[in-house]
Scaffold this motif. Structure first.
Motif, mmCIF file in Angstrom:
data_model
loop_
_atom_site.group_PDB
_atom_site.id
_atom_site.type_symbol
_atom_site.label_atom_id
_atom_site.label_comp_id
_atom_site.label_asym_id
_atom_site.label_seq_id
_atom_site.Cartn_x
_atom_site.Cartn_y
_atom_site.Cartn_z
ATOM 1 N N ILE A 36 35.939 35.542 34.730
ATOM 2 C CA ILE A 36 35.964 36.361 35.648
ATOM 3 C C ILE A 36 36.852 35.931 36.941
ATOM 4 O O ILE A 36 37.914 36.639 37.206
ATOM 5 C CB ILE A 36 34.432 36.618 36.328
ATOM 6 N N SER A 39 40.625 36.047 35.400
ATOM 7 C CA SER A 39 40.965 37.321 35.107
ATOM 8 C C SER A 39 41.320 38.052 36.622
ATOM 9 O O SER A 39 42.133 38.761 36.586
ATOM 10 C CB SER A 39 39.921 38.086 34.358
ATOM 11 N N PHE A 40 40.418 37.810 37.334
ATOM 12 C CA PHE A 40 40.544 38.375 38.830
ATOM 13 C C PHE A 40 41.773 37.908 39.299
ATOM 14 O O PHE A 40 42.726 38.542 39.877
ATOM 15 C CB PHE A 40 39.267 38.030 39.570
ATOM 16 N N TYR A 44 44.837 40.085 40.307
ATOM 17 C CA TYR A 44 45.403 40.188 41.579
ATOM 18 C C TYR A 44 46.713 40.024 41.912
ATOM 19 O O TYR A 44 47.529 40.511 42.582
ATOM 20 C CB TYR A 44 44.490 39.180 42.359
ATOM 21 N N ALA A 52 41.836 44.611 40.948
ATOM 22 C CA ALA A 52 41.435 43.409 40.323
ATOM 23 C C ALA A 52 39.923 43.273 39.775
ATOM 24 O O ALA A 52 40.118 42.806 38.619
ATOM 25 C CB ALA A 52 42.060 42.152 41.145
ATOM 26 N N GLY A 53 39.115 43.724 40.735
ATOM 27 C CA GLY A 53 37.856 43.470 40.386
ATOM 28 C C GLY A 53 37.396 44.482 39.177
ATOM 29 O O GLY A 53 36.812 44.091 38.225
ATOM 30 N N ALA A 56 39.093 43.292 36.058
ATOM 31 C CA ALA A 56 38.168 42.186 35.228
ATOM 32 C C ALA A 56 36.739 42.621 34.679
ATOM 33 O O ALA A 56 36.544 42.187 33.527
ATOM 34 C CB ALA A 56 38.026 41.178 36.348
#
Length: 169
Positions: A36, A39-40, A44, A52-53, A56
């Motif tokens: 997480i 990936s975020f 981003y 982004a959130g 992810a």
């Protein structure tokens, strides 16, 4: 934690398979948190904070769903926790290596070495995913390459479609 990173590193070097991951919710949680976070960070850098959130979260759901479906199809559902942990950990490690190149490209310093590094990391990630699926399914490496390619293409298409639909709302 150090031992877990070494196991994931061995998987990334294709020396061990997902069976080397402990069958543990704690390990799965640690790999999920690392995935997480990285990936975020990657989302981003490439797409900005707004998606982004969401990106992810969608990636996790797609990876979990695909992995579970493939393992169920091959009647090996008990391998899910270790396989999913290996996929998450390997992706986090490759993403960590990609962050500097992605950051340099995103600030306008497009360079051939950064592009080549990203291309190599993408290919390496595909090989790792192939290795993990081939070991989890007890199939050949080439079969694992096909599964990994199917996942990569499907993931790209679904994420593109879902993110465009969800950001329009």
């Amino acid at each position: 934690m150090y031992e877990l990173v070494l196991r994931v590193f061995d998987i990334c070097r294709l020396r061990k398979g997902p069976e080397a991951m402990p069958y543990s919710l704690t390990v799965l949680s640690q790999c999920l948190i690392a995935y997480i976070a990285l990936s975020f960070a990657v989302a981003y850098i490439t797409d900005g904070l707004s998606s982004a959130g969401l990106q992810a979260g969608l990636e996790i759901l797609l990876l979990a769903g695909f992995t579970y479906a493939v393992l169920m199809l091959y009647r090996k559902p008990l391998r899910f926790r270790q396989t999913f942990s290996a996929l998450l950990g390997a992706d986090a490690l490759v993403s960590l290596a990609a962050v500097p190149a992605l950051a340099s490209l995103s600030i306008g310093r497009a360079s051939l070495p950064a592009f080549i590094l990203l291309l190599m990391l993408t290919f390496w990630h595909w090989l790792i995913t192939s290795h993990i699926f081939s070991r989890a399914l007890d199939e050949s490496f080439f079969f694992g390459m096909g599964i990994a390619l199917l996942y990569s293409l499907g993931n790209y298409q679904l994420l593109s479609w879902l993110l465009s639909e969800l950001t329009l709302v």
